[in-house]
Design an enzyme around this catalytic site. Structure first.
Site, PDB file in Angstrom:
ATOM      1  CG  ASP A  19      36.371  60.411  95.165  1.00 46.99           C
ATOM      2  OD1 ASP A  19      36.795  59.804  94.173  1.00 46.99           O
ATOM      3  OD2 ASP A  19      35.319  60.395  95.733  1.00 46.99           O
ATOM      4  CG  ASP A  39      32.396  58.631  90.284  1.00 48.71           C
ATOM      5  OD1 ASP A  39      31.590  59.327  89.436  1.00 48.71           O
ATOM      6  OD2 ASP A  39      33.529  58.181  89.980  1.00 48.71           O
TER       7      ASP A  39
HETATM    8  C1  XBP Z   1      34.500  55.628  91.438  1.00 49.86           C
HETATM    9  C2  XBP Z   1      34.412  54.441  90.619  1.00 49.86           C
HETATM   10  C3  XBP Z   1      34.018  54.391  89.226  1.00 49.86           C
HETATM   11  C4  XBP Z   1      32.586  54.947  88.762  1.00 49.86           C
HETATM   12  C5  XBP Z   1      32.158  54.624  87.389  1.00 49.86           C
HETATM   13  O1  XBP Z   1      35.703  55.886  91.816  1.00 49.86           O
HETATM   14  O2  XBP Z   1      34.510  53.159  91.309  1.00 49.86           O
HETATM   15  O3  XBP Z   1      34.436  53.006  88.640  1.00 49.86           O
HETATM   16  O4  XBP Z   1      31.496  54.221  89.646  1.00 49.86           O
HETATM   17  O5  XBP Z   1      32.993  55.051  86.489  1.00 49.86           O
HETATM   18  P1  XBP Z   1      36.089  57.206  92.485  1.00 49.86           P
HETATM   19  P2  XBP Z   1      33.637  54.258  85.236  1.00 49.86           P
HETATM   20  O6  XBP Z   1      35.195  57.522  93.783  1.00 49.86           O
HETATM   21  O7  XBP Z   1      37.470  56.897  92.746  1.00 49.86           O
HETATM   22  O8  XBP Z   1      36.014  58.359  91.732  1.00 49.86           O
HETATM   23  O9  XBP Z   1      32.736  53.463  84.738  1.00 49.86           O
HETATM   24  O10 XBP Z   1      34.345  55.358  84.554  1.00 49.86           O
HETATM   25  O11 XBP Z   1      34.743  53.201  85.790  1.00 49.86           O
HETATM   26 MG    MG Z   2      34.138  58.397  95.646  1.00 47.08          MG
END
Ligand code: XBP
Ligand code: MG
Length: 261
Positions: free
Chosen positions: A8, A10
């Site tokens: 993952d 974020d």
């Molecule tokens: C994280 C998310 C993303 C980010 C923002 O998903 O939900 O929406 O918060 O990114 P993960 P965007 O943990 O699966 O990576 O603004 O590009 O959507």
């Molecule tokens: Mg995440």
């Protein structure tokens, strides 16, 4: 046996929500002259909605000063584009560090011949900016498969992103191990039958996470994990961080651990 790690982004590779996305959303509000501001508490609530554009729409649905419903989608797209630009600037300026222990595990996995994929529902441009900054222009030697928000019809907690990654790798779910930081991410991996390890991040420090084969505070430490680990510098020669052997051990024992039920 683990043949691939599904990373993952974020909250797992880096504290992108805390150090990147939230401040960049606030910059975007200011740039459009909107008197909106997401503080940490509000952003924590909004993170229940995955996807930045979807998050903006979720917030607008709750505020009295949002434009009429027909105009919201256009505003959300405009804000989202701006947010991603500010996010990329922050990444390029070095404001978003990798979480400790991440680089070591990525390097170790590469040295030992594991395949590694990025499985995220954030925008591709955000991911590429982060990988370029931290792994250089040849980051795709490390991460040979990249599944991003644009590649799926349904974002996490749906299983689609992990399923697509498995398909691209040509592997079954039990040959892979996902590393996630949130309830939604862990749920997504489980929904695709991929065993998952959770490294808690700033915004999900106290989330109830079910079905992970291990849950802990980060890859940099062997303390605070469930199932528990041996102490630093143990007989396996491991230092204080989580090593591939730890992941392999959890993976091998997952049927016996109550966390994976
Ligand atoms: C994280 C998310 C993303 C980010 C923002 O998903 O939900 O929406 O918060 O990114 P993960 P965007 O943990 O699966 O990576 O603004 O590009 O959507
Ligand atoms: Mg995440």
């Amino acid at each position: 046996m683990i043949q691939a790690l599904l990373w993952d982004v974020d909250g797992t590779l880096a504290e992108t929500e805390r150090d990147g996305h939230r401040p960049a959303f606030n910059q975007a509000f200011a740039a459009l002259g909107l008197d909106w501001h997401w503080d940490e508490t509000r952003y924590g609530q909004l993170l229940r909605t995955t996807g930045g554009r979807e998050r903006l729409l979720a917030d607008m649905a709750t505020r009295g000063d949002a434009p009429p419903a027909v105009e919201r989608e256009r505003l959300a797209q405009q804000l989202h584009r701006l947010k991603n630009r500010f996010y990329a600037e922050r990444v390029a300026a070095g404001e978003i560090a990798l979480r400790p222990g991440v680089r070591e595990l990525v390097d170790e996995a590469a040295e030992r011949g594991l395949r590694q994929a990025i499985v995220t529902t954030t925008s591709r441009a955000n991911v590429e900016a982060l990988l370029l900054r931290h792994f250089g222009p040849r980051w795709n030697r490390r991460f040979t498969v990249l599944v991003c928000g644009e590649d799926v019809a349904a974002k996490k907690p749906d299983a689609e992103a992990h399923q697509r990654a498995l398909q691209a790798l040509g592997l079954g779910p039990l040959a892979a191990l996902a590393i996630e930081d949130s309830f939604a991410g862990a749920h997504a991996a489980r929904a695709a039958d991929v065993p998952v390890v959770v490294t808690r991040s700033a915004y999900f420090a106290n989330d109830v996470v079910e079905g992970a084969i291990a849950v802990g505070p980060g890859l940099h430490t062997r303390s605070g994990w469930l199932p528990q680990l041996g102490s630093p510098g143990d007989s396996n020669g491991n230092s204080g961080r989580i090593a591939l052997d730890d992941l392999a051990d959890w993976h091998a024992r997952m049927d016996l651990t109550s966390l994976y039920g």
